[in-house]
Design a protein around this motif. Structure first.
Motif, PDB file in Angstrom:
ATOM      1  N   VAL A  35      39.080  28.438  22.120  1.00 21.65           N
ATOM      2  CA  VAL A  35      40.075  29.220  21.388  1.00 21.65           C
ATOM      3  C   VAL A  35      39.866  30.704  21.660  1.00 21.65           C
ATOM      4  N   LEU A  36      38.623  31.157  21.619  1.00 23.37           N
ATOM      5  CA  LEU A  36      38.307  32.565  21.877  1.00 23.37           C
ATOM      6  C   LEU A  36      38.782  32.979  23.264  1.00 23.37           C
ATOM      7  N   PHE A  37      38.618  32.088  24.230  1.00 22.17           N
ATOM      8  CA  PHE A  37      38.988  32.397  25.612  1.00 22.17           C
ATOM      9  C   PHE A  37      40.503  32.450  25.821  1.00 22.17           C
ATOM     10  N   GLN A  38      41.281  32.173  24.785  1.00 18.77           N
ATOM     11  CA  GLN A  38      42.731  32.275  24.888  1.00 18.77           C
ATOM     12  C   GLN A  38      43.223  33.700  24.668  1.00 18.77           C
ATOM     13  N   PHE A  39      42.384  34.525  24.090  1.00 20.20           N
ATOM     14  CA  PHE A  39      42.820  35.868  23.703  1.00 20.20           C
ATOM     15  C   PHE A  39      42.497  36.899  24.778  1.00 20.20           C
ATOM     16  N   GLU A  40      43.440  37.816  24.970  1.00 25.49           N
ATOM     17  CA  GLU A  40      43.212  38.946  25.858  1.00 25.49           C
ATOM     18  C   GLU A  40      42.462  40.040  25.100  1.00 25.49           C
ATOM     19  N   PRO A  41      41.627  40.835  25.797  1.00 26.55           N
ATOM     20  CA  PRO A  41      41.408  40.819  27.248  1.00 26.55           C
ATOM     21  C   PRO A  41      40.347  39.806  27.712  1.00 26.55           C
ATOM     22  N   ILE A  42      39.852  38.980  26.790  1.00 30.56           N
ATOM     23  CA  ILE A  42      38.795  38.033  27.165  1.00 30.56           C
ATOM     24  C   ILE A  42      39.271  37.078  28.247  1.00 30.56           C
ATOM     25  N   GLN A  43      40.482  36.521  28.054  1.00 32.91           N
ATOM     26  CA  GLN A  43      40.953  35.526  29.012  1.00 32.91           C
ATOM     27  C   GLN A  43      41.009  36.080  30.433  1.00 32.91           C
ATOM     28  N   ALA A  44      41.396  37.327  30.555  1.00 36.58           N
ATOM     29  CA  ALA A  44      41.497  37.930  31.884  1.00 36.58           C
ATOM     30  C   ALA A  44      40.150  37.971  32.599  1.00 36.58           C
ATOM     31  N   TRP A  45      39.071  37.943  31.823  1.00 36.91           N
ATOM     32  CA  TRP A  45      37.727  38.036  32.407  1.00 36.91           C
ATOM     33  C   TRP A  45      37.056  36.683  32.589  1.00 36.91           C
ATOM     34  N   VAL A  46      37.685  35.608  32.134  1.00 33.59           N
ATOM     35  CA  VAL A  46      37.014  34.305  32.211  1.00 33.59           C
ATOM     36  C   VAL A  46      37.745  33.281  33.073  1.00 33.59           C
ATOM     37  N   VAL A  47      39.024  33.503  33.401  1.00 25.58           N
ATOM     38  CA  VAL A  47      39.754  32.508  34.183  1.00 25.58           C
ATOM     39  C   VAL A  47      39.126  32.338  35.562  1.00 25.58           C
ATOM     40  N   TRP A  48      39.269  31.150  36.112  1.00 23.11           N
ATOM     41  CA  TRP A  48      38.801  30.878  37.477  1.00 23.11           C
ATOM     42  C   TRP A  48      39.769  31.555  38.430  1.00 23.11           C
ATOM     43  N   ASP A  49      39.289  32.566  39.136  1.00 25.12           N
ATOM     44  CA  ASP A  49      40.112  33.369  40.040  1.00 25.12           C
ATOM     45  C   ASP A  49      39.355  33.483  41.357  1.00 25.12           C
ATOM     46  N   SER A  50      39.886  32.882  42.408  1.00 23.44           N
ATOM     47  CA  SER A  50      39.160  32.827  43.681  1.00 23.44           C
ATOM     48  C   SER A  50      38.877  34.219  44.242  1.00 23.44           C
ATOM     49  N   ASN A  51      39.828  35.141  44.092  1.00 25.03           N
ATOM     50  CA  ASN A  51      39.605  36.493  44.607  1.00 25.03           C
ATOM     51  C   ASN A  51      38.517  37.216  43.819  1.00 25.03           C
ATOM     52  N   ALA A  52      38.550  37.082  42.492  1.00 28.99           N
ATOM     53  CA  ALA A  52      37.539  37.736  41.653  1.00 28.99           C
ATOM     54  C   ALA A  52      36.158  37.135  41.910  1.00 28.99           C
ATOM     55  N   ILE A  53      36.105  35.824  42.118  1.00 27.62           N
ATOM     56  CA  ILE A  53      34.830  35.169  42.411  1.00 27.62           C
ATOM     57  C   ILE A  53      34.276  35.674  43.734  1.00 27.62           C
ATOM     58  N   ALA A  54      35.161  35.841  44.725  1.00 29.30           N
ATOM     59  CA  ALA A  54      34.742  36.340  46.035  1.00 29.30           C
ATOM     60  C   ALA A  54      34.194  37.757  45.941  1.00 29.30           C
ATOM     61  N   GLU A  55      34.634  38.496  44.918  1.00 29.23           N
ATOM     62  CA  GLU A  55      34.157  39.866  44.709  1.00 29.23           C
ATOM     63  C   GLU A  55      32.885  39.929  43.875  1.00 29.23           C
ATOM     64  N   GLY A  56      32.342  38.756  43.512  1.00 29.98           N
ATOM     65  CA  GLY A  56      31.060  38.719  42.820  1.00 29.98           C
ATOM     66  C   GLY A  56      31.099  38.332  41.360  1.00 29.98           C
ATOM     67  N   GLN A  57      32.271  37.994  40.832  1.00 34.36           N
ATOM     68  CA  GLN A  57      32.368  37.616  39.411  1.00 34.36           C
ATOM     69  C   GLN A  57      32.131  36.103  39.283  1.00 34.36           C
ATOM     70  N   TRP A  58      30.868  35.729  39.535  1.00 31.51           N
ATOM     71  CA  TRP A  58      30.508  34.313  39.648  1.00 31.51           C
ATOM     72  C   TRP A  58      30.638  33.532  38.344  1.00 31.51           C
ATOM     73  N   TRP A  59      30.587  34.215  37.214  1.00 31.10           N
ATOM     74  CA  TRP A  59      30.655  33.504  35.931  1.00 31.10           C
ATOM     75  C   TRP A  59      31.982  32.751  35.774  1.00 31.10           C
ATOM     76  N   ARG A  60      32.999  33.193  36.482  1.00 28.89           N
ATOM     77  CA  ARG A  60      34.305  32.556  36.387  1.00 28.89           C
ATOM     78  C   ARG A  60      34.277  31.099  36.874  1.00 28.89           C
ATOM     79  N   ILE A  61      33.324  30.777  37.747  1.00 30.19           N
ATOM     80  CA  ILE A  61      33.194  29.404  38.236  1.00 30.19           C
ATOM     81  C   ILE A  61      33.000  28.446  37.066  1.00 30.19           C
TER      82      ILE A  61
END
Length: 204
Positions: A35-61
């Motif tokens: 539920v917490l991960f549904q709210f912005e700006p949190i959601q923007a930082w937790v979604v699985w995003d291949s480009n963001a992961i490639a830039e080092g944001q590994w937690w999104r995995i």
């Protein structure tokens, strides 16, 4: 039957035992986190995003599995998590380890797909169902083979026919059948590895 297994290794995930439905803290925490991960700006930082992961944001995995497209998507997956937990009644440690490991494997597997953005717990749910159902079947519960065959049939149907358009409309996104396959394979592998490890230990 009750056992004294310590579940200190990943292989022990497959040793399904009846501890009573004592996983409420895990289910409640996971539900609140989603539920917490549904709210912005949190959601923007937790979604699985291949480009963001490639830039080092590994937690999104990992975290991408616990965010959802909308509240219909969220409620559907949380209902699935609670039902699976009630049906198989894993211990708290089993459920936590399975959630983390299968989510992580699913997130990593999607890096080898064409998916750019992914959210949802459904891949992990397929893995949990596969892990617990196959573990019961391998340990002698014949009726659980029907559950395993049902999961295999669902995965095969999705891979051959494609994702459900009805579900896609409900969650306002294409159903990520790649995650379903990855999660189910992860759960099945853990279950088989656990079973073989357990047999080897019993024979030694």
């Amino acid at each position: 039957p009750l056992t004294n297994t310590s579940f200190q290794s990943l292989a022990a995930l497959g040793a399904i035992t009846r501890h009573g439905f004592n996983v409420y803290p895990v289910l409640i925490f996971t539900s609140l986190l989603c539920v917490l991960f549904q709210f912005e700006p949190i959601q923007a930082w937790v979604v699985w995003d291949s480009n963001a992961i490639a830039e080092g944001q590994w937690w999104r995995i990992l975290t991408g599995n616990f965010s959802h497209t909308n509240y219909s998507h969220l409620l559907m997956n949380l209902a699935g998590l609670w039902i699976i937990s009630y049906l198989f009644q894993p211990s708290k440690k089993q459920l936590v380890l399975a959630l983390l490991v299968i989510s992580l494997v699913t997130g990593i597997a999607l890096l080898f797909s064409s998916i750019q953005i992914y959210v949802g717990l459904s891949g992990t749910l397929h893995g949990l169902f596969g892990l617990f159902a196959l573990s019961e079947a391998l340990n002698g519960r014949r009726s659980s083979w029907l559950l395993v065959l049902g999961l295999i049939a669902k995965i095969a149907w999705e891979q051959l026919i494609g994702p459900s358009s009805t579900t896609g409309e409900l969650i306002n996104a294409r159903v990520a059948i790649e995650a379903h396959l990855a999660g189910a394979l992860a759960g099945g592998f853990i279950s088989i590895a656990s079973f073989l490890t357990s047999r080897k230990t019993d024979q030694s």
